[in-house]
Design a protein around this motif. Structure first.
Motif, PDB file in Angstrom:
ATOM      1  N   PRO A 295     -15.883   5.600  -7.250  1.00 43.15           N
ATOM      2  CA  PRO A 295     -16.408   5.997  -6.265  1.00 43.15           C
ATOM      3  C   PRO A 295     -15.156   5.846  -5.168  1.00 43.15           C
ATOM      4  N   PHE A 297     -12.967   4.214  -2.303  1.00 43.86           N
ATOM      5  CA  PHE A 297     -12.852   2.910  -2.196  1.00 43.86           C
ATOM      6  C   PHE A 297     -13.529   2.685  -0.880  1.00 43.86           C
ATOM      7  N   SER A 345      -5.915  -2.130  -1.463  1.00 47.93           N
ATOM      8  CA  SER A 345      -4.998  -1.930  -0.282  1.00 47.93           C
ATOM      9  C   SER A 345      -5.244  -2.963   0.623  1.00 47.93           C
TER      10      SER A 345
END
Ligand code: ADP
Ligand code: MG
Length: 724
Positions: A295, A297, A345
């Motif tokens: 998917p 993110f 991240s």
């Protein structure tokens, strides 16, 4: 009489591609239709209640009872309008799976039926959960566990049930699930990262982690799957000879998707879209019948919840297609296993990706700050981080040559490595003899960033331009287990970073220079974990040991990483897990390891005694009859005529005898291990002695598969399971 295998094979042939969830509308017309998202909340809730939900999501504020009642009523109305009859708290216990107990909305009072769903039922439930693993956190007399609504994750509809994402805690508030430590770690990370981000931009109010989970899986025909007790009970094959052709030609990777698989993919994607899961990619993976989807993110909790939900949806949709999805990390020996790459991240509420190099020197200094903090965290807790992906099922894959190596390291790419060198050794000269200036290197990062070709697939933790890709997670895992460890160690590192900068500033150092100095310190201590070469090579195994990095060679040994003082102190300081919670998790990890291996060991024993040996003996009977017949007809000449048959007979006898002896030894090894009271020690014995016995058993069984007449072999073979 036909064997189960033959029946399964003919059933499999009859299973043709089909579509069940046909949608003619464009995806945008139904995307998120089964989620009670903010849009729908705004429509169904009063302004005050809607704002209470927002405050709960974004400011972690508690929702009071009266508002909870209003929210529950709105959810019920929406759910019933959309055909729901039941509701359930959906939580993520330490088993690694999800748990649900459905309750009906319908109630009858004075003979009159009506639908009921109160705020209390929404907020908290007390499932009879005494049989979920808890590692001793709940005494038997207080065996209560509570599931509580987690408002940060939206409720949704699945098969006529309103699903309420929940956390699962003990009576005394200890975490009994995967989600509580994840939420706590995100809070720690938010606080620590916000403080550091403020060094660069005073407007930053919060930082969240973004995650994109690439999900690998195998698909097999349902009938073939069901004809194998090992797949049915363990989700992996415990015996099975390699197929002559498997992945040698690399012709499956990115190949054309078989139509039966494509229609399955379209169907589960349709369902996923309705649940608001933004699937973006699909492709064939390296091994035959292995595939991947990913998917786009999103925020970490949501990404992990959606991944767990996606696995549920894929299993459900597969049923309609007479397929089985295998999420096990190593279902088939000799070919690639399946992982769940975790792209990770950090993002500020102002929309900045802190792991993306920017256009200005300040932005780049910020990028380097976060990079250095992550690197130091991964260095300081490298063994703990690697151990966070350890489980029995992932252990069949880890350290193999197709999967992440057993040692943690970070891949940065050649250009970024050069920047680090210039920071660490500012006096050094470039190739053309000019001295390197770290500040100018820092400013030029955007231009010199690695492109997509600069990728190292052998690194367990690789920087890929604007995020790290943690590649060691197993396909079947709840990603929360690894992510909360990563979040926690990075939070700790960022706190230390902020403190160091603060110290330098207090003694009069200018901010930029203080930051650069701390980046230098952090990169310097992280150096041993930085590695650009081949993570699977023998040289790295030796080199990493010289650098003091520990490798995960034994999973039960690796479980102990969380008990080490540095880990206990870190989890405690970050308020992610108390010592008691860490110890309980350790207990559960060992318990699950033992139970799962116990099942595998019993299954392999049963299969050998009930399937393999009888098939081998049947074939021997056929051989004997043929040899006898030849003798009756040709007299002494049978000795030359039946040479091959007699040789086969002898070989089979050899393997059958070895097999029954080895199965007996396996039973003894299990008994010996089961007598050990201490769960960790029992797990160690299972992981070493029981496993070694299983390997020996498999050796003979796989040889017999090659010797016995194909017609008599009772279980589907690799070549049948692995190709549509
Ligand atoms: P590959 O297989 O080449 O690594 P994929 O496209 O299969 O790439 O998966 C990449 C994943 O990384 C996707 O889920 C994507 O959304 C995610 N991703 C991209 N950028 C970020 C980011 N900044 N933070 C977290 N995840 C990201
Ligand atoms: Mg991919």
């Amino acid at each position: 009489m036909a064997t189960f295998r033959q029946m399964a094979l003919s059933e499999a042939v009859a299973h043709t591609p089909g579509r069940f969830y046909k949608e003619d509308r464009p995806v945008s017309a139904y995307f998120g239709q089964n989620v009670f998202d903010l849009d729908k909340m705004q429509r169904y809730l009063s302004r005050a209640a809607y704002e209470a939900v927002l405050a709960a999501i974004y400011a972690r504020k508690k929702i009071d009872r009266s508002v909870a009642n209003e929210i529950a009523t709105a959810m019920k109305t929406w759910a019933i309008e959309n055909g729901a009859t039941h509701y359930t708290h959906l939580f993520q216990p330490l088993t690694g799976a999800t748990a649900e107990k459905h309750e009906a909305f319908v109630s009858v009072k004075d003979g009159r039926p009506f639908e009921r769903f109160s705020g209390d039922a929404l907020v908290q439930q007390e499932p009879d959960a005494s049989s979920f693993p808890n590692g001793g956190l709940r005494n038997t007399f207080e065996a209560r566990g509570y599931s509580a609504w987690d408002p940060t994750s939206p409720v949704f509809l699945l098969d006529g049930t309103l699903c309420i994402p929940s956390v699962f805690v003990s009576y005394t508030g200890e975490a009994l699930d995967m989600k509580v430590p994840l939420l706590r770690s995100l809070q720690a990370l938010d606080e620590a990262a916000t403080d550091v981000a403020k060094l660069f931009d005073g407007h930053v109010r919060s930082v969240s982690a973004n995650i994109g989970l690439e999900q690998e899986y195998f698909l097999t025909d349902e009938s073939l799957f069901n004809a194998r007790p090992d797949l049915k009970l363990c989700d992996r094959t415990v015996i099975g000879h390699n197929s002559a052709k498997d992945q040698q030609l690399s012709d499956h990777y990115f190949g054309a998707i078989p139509s039966r698989v494509a229609s399955f993919m379209k169907d589960f994607e349709t369902e996923a879209y309705k649940l608001g899961i933004q699937l973006a990619t699909r492709h064939n993976e390296v091994a035959p019948n292995q595939f991947e989807c990913a998917p786009v993110f999103c925020e970490a909790t949501r990404a992990i919840d959606q991944n767990m939900l996606l696995m549920i949806v894929m299993n459900k949709v597969a049923e309609k297609h007479h397929l089985k999805v295998i999420f096990h990390e190593k279902p088939f020996d000799g070919i690639n296993g399946s992982g769940k790459h975790c792209n990770w991240s950090l993002q500020t509420d102002t929309g900045v990706n802190l792991l993306s190099p920017g256009k200005t020197p300040t932005k780049n200094l910020q990028f380097l700050t976060f990079y250095a903090a992550v690197a130091k965290a991964v260095h300081d807790h490298n063994y703990l981080l690697m151990s966070s992906v350890c489980s029995l099922s992932n252990s069949w894959r880890l350290g193999g040559h197709e999967a992440p190596p057993a040692v943690m390291s970070i891949f940065s790419g050649s250009t970024l490595s050069k920047v680090f060198e210039s920071i660490l050794h500012p006096g050094n000269e470039t190739e053309d003899g000019a001295p390197v200036d770290p500040i100018s290197m820092v400013s030029s990062i955007p231009e010199i960033m690695p492109d997509n070709t600069d990728r190292n697939r052998t690194s367990p933790f690789a920087f890929t331009g604007n995020r790290f890709e943690f590649r060691a997670l197993g396909a079947s895992m709840n990603a929360a287990g690894a992510v909360f460890v990563l979040n926690s160690i990075v939070a700790e590192s960022l706190k230390a970073f902020r403190a160091e900068v603060h110290k330098r500033e207090s003694s009069g150092e200018e901010r930029r220079s203080a930051i650069l100095a701390v980046i230098r310190d952090f990169l310097s201590s992280a150096k041993p974990v930085m590695f650009e070469g081949n993570g699977y090579s023998k040289e790295w195994a030796e080199e990493s040991a010289r650098r003091g990095l520990r490798s995960v060679t034994d999973v039960t040994e690796a479980f102990k990483a969380s008990l080490e003082p540095s880990a206990i102190a870190m989890f405690d300081a970050m308020h992610v897990l108390s010592k008691a919670e860490v110890e309980a998790r350790y207990e559960v990890a060992n318990e699950l390891f033992v139970k799962k291996l116990q099942i595998e060991a019993r299954v392999i024993g049963d299969i050998c005694l009930n399937h393999v040996i009888p098939a081998a003996v049947s074939y021997q009977n056929i051989l004997v009859k043929s040899i006898q017949g030849t003798k009756d007809t040709f007299g002494d000449e049978y000795k030359t005529l039946c040479q091959a048959d007699m040789e086969t007979f002898r070989k089979i006898s050899g393997f059958v005898n070895a097999l029954s002896k080895d199965v007996e030894a396996l039973v003894e090894a299990r008994k010996k291990a089961n007598r050990i009271e201490n769960m960790a020690e029992r797990a160690r014995l299972y992981g070493t002695e029981v496993r070694a016995c299983m390997d020996r058993v498999r050796y003979s069984a796989d040889h017999l598969e090659m010797l016995v007449d194909d017609e008599l072999w009772p279980m589907p073979k690799y070549r049948e399971l692995l190709f549509f």
